[in-house]
Design an enzyme around this catalytic site. Structure first.
Site, PDB file in Angstrom:
ATOM      1  N   ASP A  28      51.484  39.306  -0.850  1.00  0.00           N
ATOM      2  CA  ASP A  28      52.486  39.038   0.186  1.00  0.00           C
ATOM      3  C   ASP A  28      52.125  37.825   1.044  1.00  0.00           C
ATOM      4  OD1 ASP A  28      50.327  40.176   1.490  1.00  0.00           O
ATOM      5  OD2 ASP A  28      51.580  41.087   3.028  1.00  0.00           O
ATOM      6  N   LYS A  34      43.350  45.741   4.122  1.00  0.00           N
ATOM      7  CA  LYS A  34      43.763  45.884   2.736  1.00  0.00           C
ATOM      8  C   LYS A  34      43.696  44.507   2.092  1.00  0.00           C
ATOM      9  CE  LYS A  34      48.710  46.040   3.951  1.00  0.00           C
ATOM     10  NZ  LYS A  34      48.774  46.082   5.408  1.00  0.00           N
ATOM     11  N   HIS A  78      54.604  40.375   5.278  1.00  0.00           N
ATOM     12  CA  HIS A  78      55.607  40.244   4.223  1.00  0.00           C
ATOM     13  C   HIS A  78      56.965  39.823   4.774  1.00  0.00           C
ATOM     14  CE1 HIS A  78      55.550  44.056   6.186  1.00  0.00           C
ATOM     15  NE2 HIS A  78      56.807  44.253   5.840  1.00  0.00           N
ATOM     16  N   ASP A 101      47.432  40.575   1.956  1.00  0.00           N
ATOM     17  CA  ASP A 101      46.771  41.888   1.987  1.00  0.00           C
ATOM     18  C   ASP A 101      47.486  42.941   1.146  1.00  0.00           C
ATOM     19  OD1 ASP A 101      48.889  42.167   3.716  1.00  0.00           O
ATOM     20  OD2 ASP A 101      47.684  42.767   5.462  1.00  0.00           O
ATOM     21  N   ARG A 102      48.728  42.660   0.741  1.00  0.00           N
ATOM     22  CA  ARG A 102      49.442  43.640  -0.096  1.00  0.00           C
ATOM     23  C   ARG A 102      49.364  43.259  -1.569  1.00  0.00           C
ATOM     24  NH1 ARG A 102      54.832  45.855   2.800  1.00  0.00           N
ATOM     25  NH2 ARG A 102      53.926  46.181   4.849  1.00  0.00           N
TER      26      ARG A 102
END
Ligand code: G16
Length: 543
Positions: A277, A376, A114, A281-282
């Site tokens: 992001d 994630k 990010h 993964d976010r």
């Protein structure tokens, strides 16, 4: 073709942080800096000769150059085959999936997540192991050890192939497969979720906005949301990956995705809003008129996961990082399954997932995922929400309200103080640690301290112990404040202060978060002497 051995000198600052080595681009551009770290990755492994390695990144500035190095150095070190996404693009979850599906011994992912990108912004290199997950601490420690004694690196005396042509190529004796970065991942999503139900939801007039933040998820979101699921054209915004993310900060939070937030709170808001992001993964999840915190999202996803075909059999367990709120704990309790509390860092979930002890994992830092990969996964979280919405046909507000009425509500906020002086940050943490033993029994802003400790984690699978993972101050009644320094920043230090208060289902579930947490915020600031030690009177980011 020949292998060249290049003499080099160690850099002493190549210790991987929470998620790989992250530095400013000019730092990575120092002579042999990236080469040393890549060689250390190979030097810390054994038995990979002739095997497959996955390489890809989030498309940020410097990505293509370092991918070329990875390919040439992999060839020189005896790797049998490299699989790389077209254009050097692979989202982090797609890379994890590709490692698992191809039987690779690991993958090198180029991303600073990010953090912003560009010639003077951030870059990163991360190694993932054969299960598709981030290298555990014993592997990153071994890599770090190699960087401190490195004297040479190996590189093939041949150009890396053209990354923009899908197909088979060579670098020296090594095969290079350039693949579509999206297809395999999109197929996996189609296995896990009820695509016909979600298509029917969109066909009924359901409206969504997905902000790809000019980062890696654009092509994935266009393919999955608009093409396969039939969401209206224009659902995906900022959908073309840019080397500098359009000068934006590709961090899906309420500060950096403010335009999305404002749209979702507006009069003509879509039904569902989401963002991802830099490396995909976010996730950020916002309903019409309601922001769902990552901790609540984890709990709500876990409580409803059985509605998606991939999770219809139920969950083996839930895992969350220690600073993540306890909302998921109540879901695990009701489902009668295990709840695992780990340090911050997705790498700590890998053993639990491999051992079948957890199915869904999540972190307050906007990360949620499951056993489908070992990272994630932003779009996965979005699709699980869509699947739940397609089955329940309720609004996000109604789903959140029903959840809190069942489980109670964990009011939660994180305050970040960014780019503060490193010495000041270390002194603040040392001061808190010094005071821990005497804090219990003290009352601050009307809150009595019940316990204080420094979180440590004994991995139940491999028995490894991780110490000093964050100072916890637990107040009587179940509220808490947690303090730790970020392991992903690249300028000075970032102090994170996490605050939480549990309100039972019978209590007031509709408070403003800042009001609900008021005394805890005041107590945390006083106990850590935040203003005096950092010179800051307010956090830079509140999530
Ligand atoms: C990384 C890790 C996450 C962690 C996050 C924040 O995320 O993968 O597990 O929660 O950093 O870490 P910190 O609080 O130390 O900055 P990402 O998305 O940056 O790879």
């Amino acid at each position: 073709m020949a292998v060249i051995t290049v003499q080099t000198q160690p850099y002493l600052d190549q210790k991987p942080g929470t998620s790989g080595l992250r530095k400013k681009v000019p730092h990575f551009q120092q002579a042999n800096y990236a080469e040393n770290f890549i060689q250390a990755i190979f030097d810390a492994q054994s038995g990979f000769e002739g095997k497959t390695l996955v390489v890809g990144g989030d498309g940020r500035y410097h990505n293509r150059h370092v991918i070329g190095l990875c390919i040439r150095m992999a060839a020189a070190n005896g790797v049998g085959r490299v699989i790389v996404g077209k254009g050097g693009i692979l989202s982090t979850p797609a890379a994890s999936n590709l490692i698992r599906k191809s039987g690779a011994f690991g993958g090198i992912i180029l991303s600073a997540s990010h953090n912003p990108g560009g010639p003077t912004e951030d870059f990163g290199i991360k190694f993932n192991i054969a299960n598709g997950g981030p290298a555990p601490e014993k592997v990153t420690e071994a890599m770090y050890g190699k960087t401190r004694t490195i004297a040479r690196y190996l590189i093939e005396d041949a150009a890396a192939p053209d990354l923009d042509v899908i197909g088979k190529a060579q670098c020296g004796a090594m095969a290079v497969d350039i693949v579509d970065p999206v297809l395999l991942y999109a197929d996996l999503m189609e296995e896990l979720f009820d695509f016909p139900a979600i298509r029917a939801l969109f066909a009924s007039g359901f409206r969504m906005r997905f902000d790809a933040m000019s980062a890696v998820t654009g092509p994935y979101a266009h393919e999955i949301l608009e093409r396969r699921l039939g969401a209206a054209a224009g659902t995906v915004i900022n959908g073309t990956p840019l080397e500098d993310f359009g000068h934006h900060h590709p961090d899906p939070n309420l500060v950096h995705a403010k335009a999305l937030y404002d749209e979702m709170m507006g009069a003509n808001a879509p039904d569902f809003g989401a963002a991802s992001d830099g490396d995909g993964d976010r996730n950020l999840i916002i309903g019409k008129g309601i922001f769902i915190t990552p901790s609540d999202s984890l709990a709500m996803l876990a409580a409803n996961a059985h509605l998606a075909p991939g999770y219809a059999q139920g969950l083996a367990g839930i895992a969350r990082s220690m600073p993540t709120s306890g909302a998921a704990d109540r879901v695990a309790e009701k489902l009668g399954i295990g709840l695992h509390e780990t340090p911050t860092g997705w790498k700590f979930f890998g053993n639990l997932l491999d051992a079948g002890m957890a199915t869904i994992c999540g972190e307050e830092s906007a990360g949620t995922g499951s056993s489908h990969v070992r990272e994630k996964d932003g779009l996965w979280a979005v699709l699980l929400w869509l699947n739940i919405l397609a089955v329940r046909r309720d609004s996000m507000k109604a789903i959140a309200a029903a959840h809190w009425q069942t489980y109670g509500r964990n009011y939660y906020a994180r305050h970040d103080y960014e780019a503060i002086d490193t010495d000041a940050a270390n002194t603040l943490m040392a001061h808190l640690r010094d005071r821990m033993a005497t804090l219990p029994g003290e009352t601050v802003h009307g809150l009595t301290i019940a316990a204080a400790d420094d979180f440590e984690y004994l991995d139940p699978v491999d028995g490894s112990l991780s110490k000093n993972q964050g100072v916890r101050i637990l107040f009587a009644g179940g509220s808490r404040a947690v303090f730790r320094l970020s392991g992903t920043g690249t300028s000075g230090a970032t102090l994170r202060v996490y605050m939480e208060r549990y309100e039972p289902a019978s209590g007031n579930l509709a408070l403003e978060v800042a009001d609900a947490l008021g005394p805890i915020i005041a107590a945390a600031n006083d106990l850590a002497e935040v203003a005096a030690r950092t010179g800051r009177t307010a956090p830079d980011v509140i999530t």
